[in-house]
Design an enzyme around this catalytic site. Structure first.
Site, mmCIF file in Angstrom:
data_model
loop_
_atom_site.group_PDB
_atom_site.id
_atom_site.type_symbol
_atom_site.label_atom_id
_atom_site.label_comp_id
_atom_site.label_asym_id
_atom_site.label_seq_id
_atom_site.Cartn_x
_atom_site.Cartn_y
_atom_site.Cartn_z
ATOM 1 N N LYS A 38 0.855 -1.198 0.000
ATOM 2 C CA LYS A 38 0.000 0.000 0.000
ATOM 3 C C LYS A 38 0.886 1.241 0.000
ATOM 4 O O LYS A 38 1.870 1.313 0.732
ATOM 5 C CB LYS A 38 -0.915 0.003 1.237
ATOM 6 C CG LYS A 38 -1.996 -1.081 1.174
ATOM 7 C CD LYS A 38 -2.879 -1.026 2.395
ATOM 8 C CE LYS A 38 -3.802 -2.231 2.475
ATOM 9 N NZ LYS A 38 -4.993 -2.137 1.662
ATOM 10 N N HIS A 54 -0.419 -8.140 8.919
ATOM 11 C CA HIS A 54 -0.592 -6.735 8.526
ATOM 12 C C HIS A 54 -0.283 -5.763 9.670
ATOM 13 O O HIS A 54 0.441 -4.790 9.499
ATOM 14 C CB HIS A 54 -2.029 -6.464 8.086
ATOM 15 C CG HIS A 54 -2.505 -7.354 6.969
ATOM 16 N ND1 HIS A 54 -1.677 -7.818 5.987
ATOM 17 C CD2 HIS A 54 -3.738 -7.852 6.670
ATOM 18 C CE1 HIS A 54 -2.372 -8.566 5.138
ATOM 19 N NE2 HIS A 54 -3.625 -8.607 5.536
ATOM 20 N N LYS A 57 -13.959 -6.997 12.320
ATOM 21 C CA LYS A 57 -14.927 -7.031 11.215
ATOM 22 C C LYS A 57 -16.237 -6.440 11.707
ATOM 23 O O LYS A 57 -16.526 -6.472 12.907
ATOM 24 C CB LYS A 57 -15.184 -8.484 10.809
ATOM 25 C CG LYS A 57 -13.953 -9.219 10.327
ATOM 26 C CD LYS A 57 -13.894 -9.214 8.832
ATOM 27 C CE LYS A 57 -12.707 -9.978 8.308
ATOM 28 N NZ LYS A 57 -12.175 -9.415 7.062
HETATM 29 C C1 BG6 Z 1 -6.783 -9.785 4.248
HETATM 30 C C2 BG6 Z 1 -7.622 -10.457 5.290
HETATM 31 O O1 BG6 Z 1 -5.448 -10.172 4.349
HETATM 32 O O2 BG6 Z 1 -6.872 -8.379 4.429
HETATM 33 C C3 BG6 Z 1 -9.065 -9.987 5.208
HETATM 34 O O3 BG6 Z 1 -7.552 -11.850 5.092
HETATM 35 C C4 BG6 Z 1 -9.136 -8.494 5.271
HETATM 36 O O4 BG6 Z 1 -9.845 -10.569 6.235
HETATM 37 C C5 BG6 Z 1 -8.183 -7.867 4.267
HETATM 38 O O5 BG6 Z 1 -10.458 -8.099 4.961
HETATM 39 C C6 BG6 Z 1 -8.102 -6.374 4.452
HETATM 40 O O6 BG6 Z 1 -7.346 -5.850 3.406
HETATM 41 P P1 BG6 Z 1 -7.565 -4.371 2.919
HETATM 42 O O7 BG6 Z 1 -6.518 -4.167 1.887
HETATM 43 O O8 BG6 Z 1 -8.965 -4.299 2.387
HETATM 44 O O9 BG6 Z 1 -7.384 -3.533 4.147
#
Ligand code: BG6
Length: 515
Positions: free
Chosen positions: A204, A262, A362
């Site tokens: 990103k 992440h 979520k």
């Molecule tokens: C993914 C997860 O790695 O990242 C998902 O498995 C999540 O659960 C997603 O929704 C979020 O990614 P982004 O780029 O939409 O923030």
């Protein structure tokens, strides 16, 4: 109150030269899966349409369902057309792209599949395709070892006619032990320099900008430590539920899905020491040092410093949405967490005593991924008297998404009689400054793999360092009494109890709908 910061006019109009990838054949294992349709194919399509790899990228999808090349093309066309990622869709671009797509049906557990793939790649090479091979494992962690071994047995890890690289999707294992085993398997077949462990957050634009912001300005780095920073707050909140991934989510939960990769990546970029260069290893070495400085928690720490949650039914953006346990494919008494908040400590010279609060979930009230660095308050001596107020402590907020940018809050005198402080915000957004959308993470990362640049990928020891933090939490949760789930309503800010992780004047940022 905010001030908009804009880029110089030339920065808005200057055309950036497009990087050119090596030609190659991209082989996607798990080609009929969700990730391929939603992210990978649209990203490759956009790269091709923008002219980054016109010199020749062919794509072979490999999966279990029986499909002809034409069936595969039709399915992929639909996905690319509806995907947000495909910003360049046109009939002409599609026709050019579709000519490079093909499909191979096969069981990933069957060694014959890899022999058939080796034959297919050789036929393609003889017909003029590139000899460079990029193997993308868009498969569950449990299947990855079979694919890696299959590639090795078919000799596809060694390549006399070009390079052979492998991309492994997250989650890389499901705990420390399985991550170690997977590292061992992959490194027995491929060299570390050919292995790209993907964490799409690193692709990103705003995540990459953390390095530029911290080390490209002399203003912030001298303050970036325990002497000036009170606490750091990292949030990744999503209104989305589990969509059609309940099977995956039931096994994974929010801690493994989001924090183990992440969010720890965001933390390590925020906390790392300056690298001596931007080489892959120099950057990754500094990130690993941060992860190693996070002391794994014991069961008492876990009880006191982590909160897990699961959403129940609620109202989100005006619509009634069901609870997690009512999602198709989810057990009625599921104990998988859809929310996690925790406090981590980076026990090194720079950060000792500064809590890093991390939160993800979520079905939360709004979509927001951000890092907020909260500075210490000034001494109260000067401005507090009578009605007068001290301005709020400074906050640097790095917004990863949406509305990518950075804002800095500071105190100013409220105009008028008296000496009243007010907090104002200087706000930089990519949209206002550059008048453009930032590139999609998967495009950046796929291009990097095709150019052989591993800076934005996770090294083997880094993944293990991440699991060294996460696995003790999972183990302690298994021993501690289960919280009463569901414990937050869809559309809320998560379980109330997450507020108790912070004390004194510290607060989580509110999850408000975006402006
Ligand atoms: C993914 C997860 O790695 O990242 C998902 O498995 C999540 O659960 C997603 O929704 C979020 O990614 P982004 O780029 O939409 O923030």
């Amino acid at each position: 109150m905010s001030t908009i910061i804009s880029a110089t006019p030339s920065a808005r109009t200057e055309a950036q030269p497009l990087p050119q990838a090596d030609p190659g054949v991209l082989v996607i294992f798990g080609a009929s899966g969700d990730l391929t349709r939603r992210k990978l194919l649209p990203a490759v399509f956009d790269l091709s349409s923008q002219g980054c790899n016109v010199s020749g990228l062919d794509i072979v999808g490999v999966g279990l369902p029986e499909m002809t090349d034409n069936d595969f093309k039709a399915a992929m066309r639909q996905s690319v057309e509806i995907s947000n990622g495909a910003r360049t869709f046109s009939e002409e671009n599609w026709q050019k792209f579709a000519g490079r797509l093909s499909y191979l049906s096969g069981d990933l557990a069957d060694p014959q599949t890899y022999q058939a793939l080796a034959r297919r790649l050789e036929e393609m090479r003889q017909a003029g395709a590139s000899g460079n091979h990029l193997f993308y494992l868009s498969v569950p962690a449990s299947i990855a070892p079979k694919v890696i071994q299959g590639l090795g047995e078919a000799g596809l890890n060694k390549n006399e006619n070009g390079w052979a690289r492998i991309v492994v999707e997250k989650p890389f294992g499901r705990d420390l032990e399985s991550a170690r085993a997977l590292n061992k398997t992959v490194l027995s077949v491929f060299e570390e320099s050919s292995v790209y462990r993907i964490d799409h957050y690193l692709g990103k634009e705003t995540v990459q900008n953390i390095l530029m912001f911290r080390f490209g300005n002399s203003l912030f780095e001298p303050l970036w430590n325990r002497n000036f920073i009170d606490y750091v707050e990292i949030t990744a909140a999503e209104p989305l539920g589990v969509e059609n991934r309940s099977k995956f989510y039931e096994e994974t939960g929010a801690l493994r899905d989001m924090v183990a990769n992440h969010l720890l990546q965001l933390l390590s970029l925020t906390a790392m020491e300056p690298p001596f260069s931007l080489d892959a290893d120099a950057v990754r070495e500094q990130k690993v040092q941060v992860l190693k400085a996070i002391r794994p928690m014991n069961i008492e720490d876990v009880a006191a410093r982590t909160v897990r949650g699961q959403y129940g039914p609620g109202v989100l953006e005006g619509n009634l949405v069901r609870g997690y346990r009512q999602e198709p494919g989810v057990a009625e008494d599921s104990t998988s967490e859809t929310f996690v908040a925790l406090e981590l400590r980076v026990e090194n010279w720079r950060w000792s005593g500064v809590p890093f609060y991390i939160r993800t979930g979520k079905r939360l009230a709004s979509h927001l991924t951000e890092i907020r660095v909260h500075f210490k308050p000034t001494p109260e001596a000067l401005f507090v008297s009578g009605q007068n107020r001290q301005p709020e402590p400074n906050i640097i907020s790095i917004r990863i998404q949406p509305d990518e940018g950075i804002s800095i809050s500071f105190g100013a005198k409220r105009p008028g009689l008296g000496m009243n402080g007010i907090t104002v915000t200087a706000d930089f957004t990519y949209r206002d400054a550059f008048g453009m959308n930032t590139p999609v993470a998967y495009e950046t990362l796929l291009l990097d793999v095709m150019m052989g640049d591993a800076t934005l990928f996770t090294r083997g020891d880094e993944v293990e360092a991440e699991w060294r933090i996460i696995t003790p939490i999972e183990q302690a949760w298994a021993q501690l009494p289960r919280p009463q789930f569901p414990n937050y309503a869809a559309g809320s800010e998560g379980p109330e109890i997450a507020n108790a992780l912070m004390w004194g004047e510290r607060r989580w940022n509110h999850l408000r709908p975006q402006r």
